[in-house]
Structure formats: structure tokens, C-alpha cells
Design an enzyme around this catalytic site. Structure first.
Site, PDB file in Angstrom:
ATOM      1  N   GLU A 138      -1.671 -10.069  -5.877  1.00 24.84           N
ATOM      2  CA  GLU A 138      -1.639 -10.859  -7.078  1.00 24.84           C
ATOM      3  C   GLU A 138      -0.840 -10.381  -8.186  1.00 24.84           C
ATOM      4  OE1 GLU A 138      -4.213  -9.658  -5.239  1.00 24.84           O
ATOM      5  OE2 GLU A 138      -5.988 -11.129  -5.519  1.00 24.84           O
ATOM      6  N   CYS A 191      -2.010  -4.564  -5.590  1.00 25.21           N
ATOM      7  CA  CYS A 191      -2.505  -5.903  -4.835  1.00 25.21           C
ATOM      8  C   CYS A 191      -1.526  -7.128  -5.086  1.00 25.21           C
ATOM      9  CB  CYS A 191      -3.717  -6.457  -5.594  1.00 25.21           C
ATOM     10  SG  CYS A 191      -5.174  -5.673  -5.888  1.00 25.21           S
ATOM     11  N   GLU A 232       0.682  -1.127  -0.104  1.00 25.01           N
ATOM     12  CA  GLU A 232      -0.213   0.050  -0.075  1.00 25.01           C
ATOM     13  C   GLU A 232       0.893   1.206   0.091  1.00 25.01           C
ATOM     14  OE1 GLU A 232      -2.910  -0.457   3.021  1.00 25.01           O
ATOM     15  OE2 GLU A 232      -3.945  -2.172   1.822  1.00 25.01           O
TER      16      GLU A 232
HETATM   17  N1  THU Z   1      -6.189  -6.543  -2.257  1.00 21.48           N
HETATM   18  C1  THU Z   1      -5.253  -7.286  -2.753  1.00 21.48           C
HETATM   19  O1  THU Z   1      -3.872  -7.385  -2.585  1.00 21.48           O
HETATM   20  N2  THU Z   1      -5.848  -8.378  -3.600  1.00 21.48           N
HETATM   21  C2  THU Z   1      -7.246  -8.578  -3.734  1.00 21.48           C
HETATM   22  O2  THU Z   1      -7.645  -9.476  -4.607  1.00 21.48           O
HETATM   23  C3  THU Z   1      -8.097  -7.435  -3.283  1.00 21.48           C
HETATM   24  C4  THU Z   1      -7.467  -6.371  -2.588  1.00 21.48           C
HETATM   25  C5  THU Z   1      -5.434  -5.476  -1.416  1.00 21.48           C
HETATM   26  C6  THU Z   1      -5.517  -4.063  -2.037  1.00 21.48           C
HETATM   27  C7  THU Z   1      -5.347  -3.330  -0.796  1.00 21.48           C
HETATM   28  O3  THU Z   1      -4.048  -3.081  -0.093  1.00 21.48           O
HETATM   29  C8  THU Z   1      -6.067  -4.139   0.256  1.00 21.48           C
HETATM   30  O4  THU Z   1      -6.186  -5.381  -0.159  1.00 21.48           O
HETATM   31  C9  THU Z   1      -7.842  -3.530   0.511  1.00 21.48           C
HETATM   32  O5  THU Z   1      -8.414  -3.448  -0.505  1.00 21.48           O
END
Ligand code: THU
Length: 160
Positions: free
Chosen positions: A74, A72, A63
């Protein structure tokens, strides 16, 4: 007007029912959540991939105070894997998440942008992935690639 039907098959199982090699990828994603940098959402996501040579690579969400600059788990994982091992197809992708309360009981699905990146990776290597979404109570297994999660998708074919 005609109707077009698009079907998605998702297998549901417990983590104990996964094969040992799938379990290894899932456990890598679960362990990776410890390295998540989620200081704003406190939603720790881990992802792991098994490549065609058997290598397992993990990543986490990263983040940023400027929220859209974060990424994210993935995409962090796929971009890292594809940067370090550009000739190795991604065969399995596992995703896991936890909050301050612990692991989530239900699987978390990848967001739309991650689905598009998964699609690009599948096209790049001409190989559909097995996608395993981990939940402490149940897991979802998508056997033949992201098209189950991203029907009517846009890919390079439309640019020809
Ligand atoms: N996030 C992911 O890393 N992967 C997902 O499939 C959904 C959301 C993360 C983004 C952000 O850092 C946190 O989860 C909240 O949305």
C-alpha cells in the site's frame, strides 16, 4: 462516565458484484502480486490506485533482509503514485494478496502504518478514498475513506 460510539460501515460483496471501474483497480492489484518481492514471508501483496484523471498505478510489498527496511504494497503504491502524479487525488485503493497456495479467500486489511499513510494522502488531496479489500470469496468495500479503519486518528490538525 459518558460513552462515545464510533461506527464503521463495511460493505461485503463478491468481486463480480463490483462496478467495472472498481473491478479494474482490483484486478490490477491482483495482477501486481506477481511482482511482489516477498522472499522472506512468501506473502505476496499487491495494491493499485485509481487517480482522479483515471490513471491506475500499482505497487507491491518489497522486503529486505533487514526486515524493517521493507515496505508494504500500500505504501509502495501510494508513495509512487504521489511522487509521479503529485496533483492527482487518489480516488480508489485496492489491496490483494496471495501465498504459495494461491489467492486468499478473505480480504487482507492494511496494517496500521499503511492506514496512517492512507490518511495523510486523503488529507493531502482533501478527498476520502474508496478502499476495496479483495478476497477470492468476498471483498470488503469501505466507501468513505480510511477513518472507518482508523478512528481517533492523529493528523495535521493536532499540530496547529
Ligand atoms: N504486507 C503488505 O504489503 N500489506 C499489508 O497490508 C500487510 C502486510 C506485507 C509486509 C510483508 O512484506 C508481508 O506482507 C508479510 O507481513
Amino acid at each position: 462516565m459518558k460513552e462515545m460510539e464510533i461506527n464503521t460501515t463495511v460493505k461485503v460483496c463478491t468481486v463480480d458484484e463490483l462496478s467495472p471501474s472498481d473491478r479494474e483497480v482490483v484486478d490490477a492489484a491482483r495482477a501486481a502480486t506477481a511482482n511482489s518481492y516477498a522472499v522472506y514471508s512468501h506473502f505476496n501483496v499487491g495494491a493499485a490506485v485509481r487517480l482522479s484523471d483515471g490513471t491506475v498505478v500499482c505497487g507491491t510489498n518489497q522486503e529486505n533482509a533487514a526486515y524493517p527496511s521493507g515496505l508494504c504494497a500500500e505504501r509502495t503504491t501510494l508513495f509512487w503514485a504521489n511522487s509521479q502524479y503529485p496533483t492527482q487525488a487518489v480516488e480508489v485503493l485496492a489491496i490483494a494478496a496471495r501465498t504459495e497456495q494461491g489467492e486468499l479467500e478473505k480480504p487482507i486489511p492494511p496494517c496500521g502504518a499503511c492506514r496512517q499513510v492512507i490518511l495523510e494522502t486523503e488529507k493531502r488531496f482533501n478527498k476520502a478514498m474508496r478502499i476495496i479489500l479483495y478476497g477470492a470469496k468476498e471483498c470488503y468495500v469501505i466507501e468513505d475513506g480510511v477513518k472507518a479503519l482508523l478512528p481517533l486518528s492523529f493528523d495535521a490538525g493536532f499540530l496547529e
